[in-house]
Design an enzyme around this catalytic site. Structure first.
Site, PDB file in Angstrom:
ATOM      1  N   GLY A   1       0.899  -1.379   0.016  1.00 27.86           N
ATOM      2  CA  GLY A   1       0.380   0.308   0.358  1.00 27.86           C
ATOM      3  C   GLY A   1       1.216   1.004   0.253  1.00 27.86           C
ATOM      4  O   GLY A   1       2.050   1.026  -0.470  1.00 27.86           O
ATOM      5  N   ARG A   2       0.726   2.576   0.882  1.00 32.70           N
ATOM      6  CA  ARG A   2       0.958   3.805   0.466  1.00 32.70           C
ATOM      7  C   ARG A   2       2.618   3.493   0.581  1.00 32.70           C
ATOM      8  O   ARG A   2       3.330   4.281   1.196  1.00 32.70           O
ATOM      9  CB  ARG A   2      -0.068   4.717   0.400  1.00 32.70           C
ATOM     10  N   ILE A   3       2.161   3.148   2.312  1.00 35.63           N
ATOM     11  CA  ILE A   3       3.382   3.354   3.030  1.00 35.63           C
ATOM     12  C   ILE A   3       4.439   2.381   2.756  1.00 35.63           C
ATOM     13  O   ILE A   3       5.433   3.185   2.545  1.00 35.63           O
ATOM     14  CB  ILE A   3       3.456   3.073   4.600  1.00 35.63           C
TER      15      ILE A   3
ATOM     16  N   ALA B   1       4.008  -1.343  10.978  1.00 37.02           N
ATOM     17  CA  ALA B   1       2.505  -1.222  10.223  1.00 37.02           C
ATOM     18  C   ALA B   1       1.604  -1.554  12.083  1.00 37.02           C
ATOM     19  O   ALA B   1       0.843  -0.865  12.450  1.00 37.02           O
ATOM     20  CB  ALA B   1       1.979  -3.279  10.247  1.00 37.02           C
ATOM     21  N   ARG B   2       1.117  -3.105  12.741  1.00 36.76           N
ATOM     22  CA  ARG B   2       0.735  -3.080  13.588  1.00 36.76           C
ATOM     23  C   ARG B   2       1.929  -4.537  14.292  1.00 36.76           C
ATOM     24  O   ARG B   2       1.766  -5.363  13.945  1.00 36.76           O
ATOM     25  CB  ARG B   2      -1.038  -3.257  13.729  1.00 36.76           C
TER      26      ARG B   2
ATOM     27  N   GLU C   1       0.640  -3.191  23.253  1.00 38.47           N
ATOM     28  CA  GLU C   1       1.406  -1.804  23.723  1.00 38.47           C
ATOM     29  C   GLU C   1       0.053  -1.261  24.782  1.00 38.47           C
ATOM     30  O   GLU C   1      -0.666  -1.147  24.232  1.00 38.47           O
ATOM     31  CB  GLU C   1       1.212  -0.779  22.486  1.00 38.47           C
TER      32      GLU C   1
ATOM     33  N   HIS D   1       6.188   3.605  18.963  1.00 36.78           N
ATOM     34  CA  HIS D   1       5.187   4.031  18.084  1.00 36.78           C
ATOM     35  C   HIS D   1       5.142   4.826  17.363  1.00 36.78           C
ATOM     36  O   HIS D   1       4.455   5.772  17.295  1.00 36.78           O
ATOM     37  CB  HIS D   1       3.899   3.798  18.779  1.00 36.78           C
TER      38      HIS D   1
ATOM     39  N   GLY E   1       5.549   6.243  13.677  1.00 39.52           N
ATOM     40  CA  GLY E   1       5.816   6.186  12.805  1.00 39.52           C
ATOM     41  C   GLY E   1       5.508   7.376  12.303  1.00 39.52           C
ATOM     42  O   GLY E   1       5.556   8.324  11.391  1.00 39.52           O
TER      43      GLY E   1
HETATM   44  C1  DGY Z   1      -1.627   5.401  11.982  1.00 40.50           C
HETATM   45  O1  DGY Z   1      -1.977   6.111  12.345  1.00 40.50           O
HETATM   46  O2  DGY Z   1      -1.991   4.110  12.444  1.00 40.50           O
HETATM   47  C2  DGY Z   1      -0.368   4.878  12.823  1.00 40.50           C
HETATM   48  O3  DGY Z   1      -0.296   3.849  13.407  1.00 40.50           O
HETATM   49  C3  DGY Z   1      -0.328   6.014  14.237  1.00 40.50           C
HETATM   50  O4  DGY Z   1       1.405   6.805  14.391  1.00 40.50           O
END
Ligand code: DGY
Length: 324
Positions: free
Chosen positions: A158-160, A242-243, A272, A290, A292
């Site tokens: 995807g985008r990221i 991601a997660r 988390e 976290h 990102g």
């Molecule tokens: C999100 O927006 O899903 C990110 O994990 C937050 O940094």
């Protein structure tokens, strides 16, 4: 009662967003900045027209069962929305929105930072200097793994993931391979030097670095388990921005301990803010809290995007980022 829609914002948000929120809404902002309890979330749903939660607020089916339900829209502050029970929200007739696009570059930057840090032992090296343990340059000191020209495997495109591929391919001459059930157009993949693989397993087997970019869903929970970790190259590195749920953290700990893979760079965790204590003690992992999307510019953009969705909704117009 105020004519302006009543909105509950569950955490402190950047000042520019706070100003915008109080200008347009009868906004209650949790300036204490500690997570709201289940009861407080339910109360918000009973008393506010809109809820602006963050990715750490668990808006479960139980929370969404609040009666009488006044809230009509949940504008999540985040692109991921696995914190919200989407099916329950749908059943309750709620609109749910997220904040895509605005955090793509920052999250990709953090992915690449983790990759470089774990490969080049940057966290370990920094700790070494701060501990005053460094005795000087020598040819065999703290040797890491070369990044330039290596193979980066992306799980999800995807985008990221595409933003990571762009940096890795054009910046570090990496070969990109990926698996995604919904792949980008061939010409887009070609521009990123990216080759599609038929399965995750192929990506795991061939990549020197594996970076995860899939959403957290029941299907992707523990996608990276002990068996899949064993399919990675012994010198391979796992990067997760991601997660946390996507990786079986206990299996990852075991794989790192047994040398099944060489290291990991993690921005997200299964429980988390708890992090497996074993990871905290390992030198071959880089651990971020976290981070990102954590730049001022991006957090303002995320807040503004969530507020824009609320404004559009209450103006009776289509929201920009509808999830449900
Ligand atoms: C999100 O927006 O899903 C990110 O994990 C937050 O940094």
């Amino acid at each position: 009662m105020s004519a302006r829609p009543r909105v509950v914002i569950t955490r402190k948000i950047p000042a520019a967003c706070e100003e915008d929120a109080v200008k347009h809404f009868d906004a209650t902002i949790n300036r204490e900045d500690v997570p709201l309890s289940v009861d407080q979330l339910k109360e918000a749903l009973r008393t506010a027209d809109g809820l602006l939660p963050t990715v750490t607020d668990k808006v479960t089916a139980d929370v969404l069962g609040a009666e009488p339900l006044r809230t009509k829209i949940i504008a999540n502050f985040g692109v991921g929305f696995n914190n919200i029970d989407i099916d329950a929200a749908r059943v309750r007739g709620l609109t749910v929105t997220n904040t895509p696009d605005v955090l793509t570059d920052d999250t990709a930057d953090i992915g690449v930072t983790l990759l470089l840090m774990v490969a080049r032992r940057a966290g370990e090296g920094e700790r070494h200097v701060r501990a005053k343990a460094w005795t000087g340059w020598r040819p065999t000191h703290m040797l890491g793994t070369k990044v330039t020209g290596k193979i980066l495997g992306l799980v999800g495109m995807g985008r990221i993931a595409k933003a990571v591929a762009r940096r890795a391919h054009h910046g570090f001459g990496m070969k990109i391979i990926f698996h995604d059930p919904y792949p980008p157009k061939p010409e887009e993949a070609k521009a990123l030097g990216a080759e599609q693989k038929g399965s995750i397993e192929e990506v795991l087997r061939e990549a020197d670095f594996v970076s995860l970019h899939c959403p957290a869903t029941p299907e992707t929970r523990h996608l990276i388990n002990g068996e899949r970790l064993r399919q990675m190259k012994p010198g391979g590195f796992l990067i997760n921005t991601a997660r946390g749920d996507v990786v079986d953290e206990a299996a990852l700990v075991a794989a790192l301990r047994q040398g099944v893979i060489a290291g990991a760079g993690l921005d997200v965790y299964e429980r988390e803010p708890a992090v497996s204590p074993e990871l905290l003690a390992m030198e071959n992992v880089v651990l971020f809290p976290h981070l990102g999307s954590a730049t001022l510019e991006t957090r303002i953009a995320m807040g503004m995007r969530a507020l824009e969705n609320l404004k559009l909704f209450f103006a009776g117009q289509p929201v920009r980022d509808r999830v449900v």
